[in-house]
Motif scaffolding. Structure first.
Motif, short mmCIF file in Angstrom:
data_model
loop_
_atom_site.label_atom_id
_atom_site.label_comp_id
_atom_site.label_asym_id
_atom_site.label_seq_id
_atom_site.Cartn_x
_atom_site.Cartn_y
_atom_site.Cartn_z
N VAL A 52 -10.03 -7.40 0.95
CA VAL A 52 -9.15 -6.65 1.83
C VAL A 52 -9.34 -5.16 1.59
O VAL A 52 -9.42 -4.72 0.45
N THR A 53 -9.39 -4.39 2.67
CA THR A 53 -9.40 -2.93 2.60
C THR A 53 -8.36 -2.42 3.58
O THR A 53 -8.40 -2.76 4.76
N VAL A 54 -7.41 -1.62 3.09
CA VAL A 54 -6.41 -1.00 3.95
C VAL A 54 -6.59 0.51 3.85
O VAL A 54 -6.55 1.08 2.75
N THR A 101 -6.70 -2.22 8.72
CA THR A 101 -6.84 -3.29 7.74
C THR A 101 -8.06 -4.12 8.10
O THR A 101 -8.18 -4.59 9.23
N THR A 102 -8.95 -4.28 7.14
CA THR A 102 -10.15 -5.10 7.32
C THR A 102 -10.15 -6.18 6.25
O THR A 102 -9.94 -5.90 5.08
N VAL A 103 -10.36 -7.42 6.69
CA VAL A 103 -10.45 -8.55 5.76
C VAL A 103 -11.77 -9.26 6.02
O VAL A 103 -12.06 -9.66 7.14
N ARG A 161 -17.20 -13.71 7.53
CA ARG A 161 -16.51 -13.45 8.79
C ARG A 161 -15.50 -12.35 8.53
O ARG A 161 -14.95 -12.26 7.43
N ARG A 162 -15.22 -11.50 9.54
CA ARG A 162 -14.38 -10.35 9.32
C ARG A 162 -13.35 -10.20 10.44
O ARG A 162 -13.65 -10.42 11.60
N PHE A 163 -12.13 -9.83 10.03
CA PHE A 163 -11.08 -9.48 10.97
C PHE A 163 -10.69 -8.02 10.73
O PHE A 163 -10.69 -7.57 9.58
N GLU A 164 -10.37 -7.32 11.80
CA GLU A 164 -9.85 -5.96 11.69
C GLU A 164 -8.57 -5.87 12.53
O GLU A 164 -8.50 -6.47 13.59
N ILE A 165 -7.62 -5.14 12.01
CA ILE A 165 -6.39 -4.91 12.76
C ILE A 165 -5.95 -3.46 12.52
O ILE A 165 -6.09 -2.95 11.41
N LYS A 166 -5.46 -2.83 13.57
CA LYS A 166 -4.93 -1.47 13.46
C LYS A 166 -3.49 -1.51 13.94
O LYS A 166 -3.21 -2.01 15.03
N TYR A 167 -2.60 -0.95 13.14
CA TYR A 167 -1.18 -0.93 13.53
C TYR A 167 -0.51 0.28 12.95
O TYR A 167 -1.02 0.93 12.06
N CYS A 170 0.81 -1.22 0.00
CA CYS A 170 0.00 0.00 0.00
C CYS A 170 0.84 1.26 0.00
O CYS A 170 0.38 2.29 -0.45
N GLY A 171 2.04 1.21 0.51
CA GLY A 171 2.90 2.38 0.53
C GLY A 171 2.25 3.53 1.26
O GLY A 171 2.05 3.48 2.46
N THR A 172 1.87 4.57 0.54
CA THR A 172 1.28 5.75 1.15
C THR A 172 -0.16 5.99 0.71
O THR A 172 -0.69 7.07 0.89
N THR A 173 -0.79 5.01 0.10
CA THR A 173 -2.18 5.17 -0.35
C THR A 173 -3.04 4.03 0.18
O THR A 173 -2.54 2.96 0.52
N ASN A 174 -4.34 4.27 0.24
CA ASN A 174 -5.28 3.22 0.61
C ASN A 174 -5.31 2.17 -0.50
O ASN A 174 -5.01 2.48 -1.66
N CYS A 175 -5.64 0.94 -0.16
CA CYS A 175 -5.72 -0.08 -1.21
C CYS A 175 -6.80 -1.10 -0.89
O CYS A 175 -7.19 -1.27 0.26
N ASN A 176 -7.27 -1.76 -1.93
CA ASN A 176 -8.28 -2.80 -1.84
C ASN A 176 -7.82 -4.00 -2.67
O ASN A 176 -7.11 -3.84 -3.66
N GLU A 177 -8.27 -5.17 -2.26
CA GLU A 177 -7.91 -6.38 -3.00
C GLU A 177 -9.01 -7.41 -2.77
O GLU A 177 -9.57 -7.50 -1.68
N SER A 178 -9.30 -8.19 -3.78
CA SER A 178 -10.26 -9.28 -3.67
C SER A 178 -9.64 -10.51 -4.31
O SER A 178 -9.16 -10.44 -5.45
N VAL A 179 -9.62 -11.63 -3.58
CA VAL A 179 -8.97 -12.85 -4.06
C VAL A 179 -9.92 -14.02 -3.88
O VAL A 179 -10.51 -14.19 -2.81
N THR A 180 -10.09 -14.83 -4.93
CA THR A 180 -10.86 -16.06 -4.84
C THR A 180 -9.90 -17.22 -4.63
O THR A 180 -8.92 -17.37 -5.36
N LEU A 181 -10.18 -18.03 -3.64
CA LEU A 181 -9.34 -19.17 -3.29
C LEU A 181 -9.76 -20.41 -4.08
O LEU A 181 -10.86 -20.45 -4.63
N PRO A 182 -8.90 -21.43 -4.14
CA PRO A 182 -9.23 -22.63 -4.93
C PRO A 182 -10.50 -23.35 -4.50
O PRO A 182 -11.13 -24.03 -5.30
N ASN A 183 -10.93 -23.22 -3.25
CA ASN A 183 -12.13 -23.92 -2.79
C ASN A 183 -13.41 -23.10 -2.98
O ASN A 183 -14.43 -23.38 -2.37
N ALA A 184 -13.36 -22.06 -3.81
CA ALA A 184 -14.48 -21.17 -4.14
C ALA A 184 -14.80 -20.17 -3.04
O ALA A 184 -15.72 -19.38 -3.16
N ALA A 185 -14.04 -20.19 -1.95
CA ALA A 185 -14.16 -19.14 -0.93
C ALA A 185 -13.36 -17.94 -1.41
O ALA A 185 -12.58 -18.04 -2.36
#
Length: 104
Positions: free
Chosen positions: A63-65, A81-83, A98-104, A44-59
């Motif tokens: 991600v939002t940073v 960071t929210t996943v 299900r959602r995880f959030e972390i702040k660092y 992400c460096g110095t900007t906000n970023c988003n990402e979406s990934v599909t896993l092999p099991n269709a899950a």
């Protein structure tokens, strides 16, 4: 008939537990990956970023940073960071998140 109704309800609950674990594992996979990529590869460096990934099991996971300071992420040196993990991402009408959030 009452006992069958109770047993049927229990079978549905057990099935939903498996779906919940799928979403939880997808969210955990996404969080581990984004933390590694953010710390080591500086995705992400110095900007906000988003990402979406599909896993092999269709899950999948989304991600939002958000870099602080921001109304959604207050503080001078904070990354929020929210996943969100989802058990089915192939356009299913019924899914679990299900959602995880972390702040660092």
């Amino acid at each position: 008939l009452g006992i069958v109704n109770i047993l049927f309800g229990q079978v549905i609950i057990i099935g939903q537990a498996g779906e919940s674990f799928g979403a939880l594992y997808a969210a955990d996979t996404g969080m581990e990956r984004v933390l590694y990529r953010d710390r080591v590869q500086e995705i992400c460096g110095t900007t906000n970023c988003n990402e979406s990934v599909t896993l092999p099991n269709a899950a999948c996971y989304m991600v939002t940073v958000i870099l602080g300071p921001d109304p959604q992420c207050p503080g001078p040196l904070i990354r929020c960071t929210t996943v969100r993990g989802q058990n089915f991402c192939n356009g299913a009408q019924r899914y679990v998140q299900r959602r995880f959030e972390i702040k660092y």
